[in-house]
Structure formats: structure tokens, C-alpha cells
Design a protein around this motif. Sequence first.
Motif, PDB file in Angstrom:
ATOM      1  N   GLU A  51      67.131  66.615  80.232  1.00 37.74           N
ATOM      2  CA  GLU A  51      67.119  67.448  79.225  1.00 37.74           C
ATOM      3  C   GLU A  51      66.141  66.892  78.029  1.00 37.74           C
ATOM      4  O   GLU A  51      65.422  67.933  77.443  1.00 37.74           O
ATOM      5  CB  GLU A  51      68.425  67.585  78.857  1.00 37.74           C
ATOM      6  CG  GLU A  51      68.614  68.395  77.376  1.00 37.74           C
ATOM      7  CD  GLU A  51      69.900  68.736  76.768  1.00 37.74           C
ATOM      8  OE1 GLU A  51      70.852  68.121  77.321  1.00 37.74           O
ATOM      9  OE2 GLU A  51      69.937  69.546  75.975  1.00 37.74           O
ATOM     10  N   GLU A  52      66.211  65.624  77.718  1.00 39.57           N
ATOM     11  CA  GLU A  52      65.683  65.380  76.499  1.00 39.57           C
ATOM     12  C   GLU A  52      64.078  65.026  76.694  1.00 39.57           C
ATOM     13  O   GLU A  52      63.331  65.081  75.581  1.00 39.57           O
ATOM     14  CB  GLU A  52      66.145  63.961  76.085  1.00 39.57           C
ATOM     15  CG  GLU A  52      67.529  63.890  75.712  1.00 39.57           C
ATOM     16  CD  GLU A  52      68.131  65.088  74.894  1.00 39.57           C
ATOM     17  OE1 GLU A  52      67.513  65.922  74.328  1.00 39.57           O
ATOM     18  OE2 GLU A  52      69.365  65.441  75.131  1.00 39.57           O
ATOM     19  N   ASP A  67      71.321  65.336  82.941  1.00 40.74           N
ATOM     20  CA  ASP A  67      71.725  65.348  81.610  1.00 40.74           C
ATOM     21  C   ASP A  67      72.255  64.150  80.850  1.00 40.74           C
ATOM     22  O   ASP A  67      73.466  63.808  81.298  1.00 40.74           O
ATOM     23  CB  ASP A  67      72.835  66.759  81.063  1.00 40.74           C
ATOM     24  CG  ASP A  67      73.066  66.985  79.864  1.00 40.74           C
ATOM     25  OD1 ASP A  67      72.375  66.032  78.839  1.00 40.74           O
ATOM     26  OD2 ASP A  67      73.444  67.966  79.364  1.00 40.74           O
ATOM     27  N   THR A  95      77.262  67.379  73.794  1.00 40.57           N
ATOM     28  CA  THR A  95      76.688  66.632  72.630  1.00 40.57           C
ATOM     29  C   THR A  95      77.733  66.896  71.254  1.00 40.57           C
ATOM     30  O   THR A  95      77.821  65.929  70.487  1.00 40.57           O
ATOM     31  CB  THR A  95      75.417  66.832  72.208  1.00 40.57           C
ATOM     32  OG1 THR A  95      74.669  66.207  73.483  1.00 40.57           O
ATOM     33  CG2 THR A  95      74.875  65.963  71.328  1.00 40.57           C
ATOM     34  N   ASP A 134      71.567  60.582  73.013  1.00 37.28           N
ATOM     35  CA  ASP A 134      71.296  61.176  74.114  1.00 37.28           C
ATOM     36  C   ASP A 134      69.927  60.760  74.676  1.00 37.28           C
ATOM     37  O   ASP A 134      69.630  60.575  75.829  1.00 37.28           O
ATOM     38  CB  ASP A 134      70.712  62.600  73.834  1.00 37.28           C
ATOM     39  CG  ASP A 134      72.252  63.477  73.174  1.00 37.28           C
ATOM     40  OD1 ASP A 134      72.639  64.516  73.846  1.00 37.28           O
ATOM     41  OD2 ASP A 134      72.742  62.986  72.167  1.00 37.28           O
ATOM     42  N   ILE A 177      73.797  63.374  78.011  1.00 35.31           N
ATOM     43  CA  ILE A 177      75.354  63.452  77.332  1.00 35.31           C
ATOM     44  C   ILE A 177      75.442  65.069  77.463  1.00 35.31           C
ATOM     45  O   ILE A 177      74.610  65.982  76.718  1.00 35.31           O
ATOM     46  CB  ILE A 177      75.297  63.171  76.044  1.00 35.31           C
ATOM     47  CG1 ILE A 177      74.927  61.484  75.820  1.00 35.31           C
ATOM     48  CG2 ILE A 177      76.775  63.308  75.508  1.00 35.31           C
ATOM     49  CD1 ILE A 177      75.193  61.196  74.562  1.00 35.31           C
ATOM     50  N   ASP A 178      76.380  65.513  78.034  1.00 34.20           N
ATOM     51  CA  ASP A 178      76.459  66.924  78.205  1.00 34.20           C
ATOM     52  C   ASP A 178      77.915  67.369  77.430  1.00 34.20           C
ATOM     53  O   ASP A 178      78.665  66.534  77.657  1.00 34.20           O
ATOM     54  CB  ASP A 178      76.861  67.549  79.628  1.00 34.20           C
ATOM     55  CG  ASP A 178      77.133  69.106  79.469  1.00 34.20           C
ATOM     56  OD1 ASP A 178      76.363  69.652  79.140  1.00 34.20           O
ATOM     57  OD2 ASP A 178      78.029  69.634  80.253  1.00 34.20           O
TER      58      ASP A 178
END
Length: 300
Positions: free
Chosen positions: A80-81, A98, A103, A57, A100-101
Motif C-alpha cells: 500500500e505505502e 498492507d 489505520t 505504516d 497496517i489495515d
Amino acid sequence: MDGYSQKSDSNQPDLNDICDSLIELAFEAGKIIMGALPDTDSTGSKKNSADLVTEYDRAVEEMISRSLKEKYPGFHFHGEETYDPACPLTDAPTFIVDPIDGTVNFVHAFPYACVSLGFAIDRRPCVGVVFNPFSNILYSAIRGKGAFLNREIPLPIKKSKIEPLNGLQDSLIGVEWGSERTGKNWETKVRTFEKLAQNKEDGGAMVRSMRSMGSAALNLCAVAAGTLDLYWEGGCWAWDVCAGWVILEEAGGIIVGGNPGEWEAQVDGRKYLAVRAGSQVSQRSLVEEFWSVMQGQLEY
Ligand code: IPD
Ligand code: CA
């Protein structure tokens, strides 16, 4: 090249160019995701054991943000991260990402995860690219220019074969459990799920069925494609919905708030109800029917 249109004097971001760049990045991200082998060393949890993050991610977001910042230094980045609660989304032109949506799916190799790349101006989603590298399916849309599957097939797909929107009892609905498993929102969700599924004689709406597939972005794309009639979500974030939002609206769908009466949804509002293409009257009546079945309110 700074991301602004060279053709007009209005100095508007060039959405075509942005969409092309996001598609390129989505394919790059797909390579990282498919080359990854998440294991216990690369996987950690955020707030609890159902809220996962992996080194992939972070690696995907790092690659995307580096590239976007280099190519479009004037635009903001909201991922996100690297999200910092002290820096909420603003009205500035912003990439909302995002990496990886889905996860949890990614960690389990359940092939329903994607990279979700959105671009918003005045907090209004304008470009959306969602790519599931497991199935090689790409959804993309630019505001005012339609939504497409794999850049060619206009959404919704198989329009003529999809039944008219006919109320909850004829609907296939997307819902998500989320990672919060206690408290008021949890109660509202679980009681509402029960009411949606339950037999009419026992006071339920008896929907055809519910699907909980684990990716907000792909759920919105499924509603855009017309393969889900409705999707209700509470607790996710702007990066989960920004890209799918444009794709859905360009496919003739609508998105409203996840609580009764919220006809105007905000991209960072954290609760949403999406309905697929249909007549405006049937879309609105499905929204109202859904709200009337809800058991409580979502509080995010
Ligand atoms: C999650 C997924 C899920 C939704 C959660 C999100 P993540 O995103 O989109 O479907 O219900 O609220 O957090 O953690 O896989 O990026
Ligand atoms: Ca994510």
C-alpha cells in the motif's frame, strides 16, 4: 533459497515456506505496531481527513519489503505505502501487503487493526496471513491446505454451533463507510445500508445488524471464522483483501464481486461480497438476495 520448491521439478513457489516467512514477519510487524504511539506528528492524511497514514505504516512496510526482497528476490512486491499506479498488479508471483489495515483504528487505539500479508500467483491469492497484534490473533491459510486461527484451530470456528445460512434477515453483516464521503458510490452505499437495515413492512431486508469495524482484512477473517455471515466492500484495494481472500476460501466461504451479476471477483477489482461457509445453494441465494437489495451500482 529462492522461494521455489526444491522437492518437485515443477518449479512452483514453495507455499509452505512462504507462509512460515509471512507469519514470522507478521509477528515482527506486530512488535512495531504495539510499540508505536501514533500522535499528530506521526499521523498525516492522504486524500482527506478520514484517510490516514502514519510513520508506522511506512516503517512496517519498509521492514516487510526489505525482508521479502532479500529472501525472495524473484517475486514481485505490491504494498500500500509504495504503490505506484503506473505499476499495477501483474500475473507474476507477488507479495501483496498492507502493513497496517485499519489505520484509523490504530490511530484511535481501537483494537481492531492488523498486518495483512498475501501472496498471489496469476493474481490468485495463494497464501494469506493476517495478524491482529492487539488481540494476538493470527489467521493463516495456504491454498488447498485449510485455514487456521493461531495456526491450530481450523476455520470456521464452532462450525456446529453456527446457524445455517438463512437469508439476509438472519444475517450479521460487515460493511464499511470508506473514506470517500460524497458522490455516486457514497449514495449507493448509504442507500443500500438503509435498505438492509429497514423493517420488512417498509420494504427493507431487516438484517439482524451491521458492523463497521474498520479493517477489510479482519472483516474477511471474521467471515472465514463464521462470526460474520457476509461482508460487502467497495473501494478498497488488493492489499486489503488478498490475504483474507485465501483464508476465507480455505474456510469454505466464497467471494464474489460487489455488484449484481459479478460471480467472478478479481483481487484488484475493488468491490467484493464475501459469504461465510454454508451449502453452495444457500451461499448463492444469499449473494443473489444481497445484490437484489442494492440501491445502485458501485463504480470503481
Ligand atoms: C481501509 C480498511 C477499511 C476499508 C477501506 C480501507 P486502511 O484500509 O480496510 O476497512 O473500508 O477501504 O482503505 O486504510 O486502514 O489500510
Ligand atoms: Ca493500510
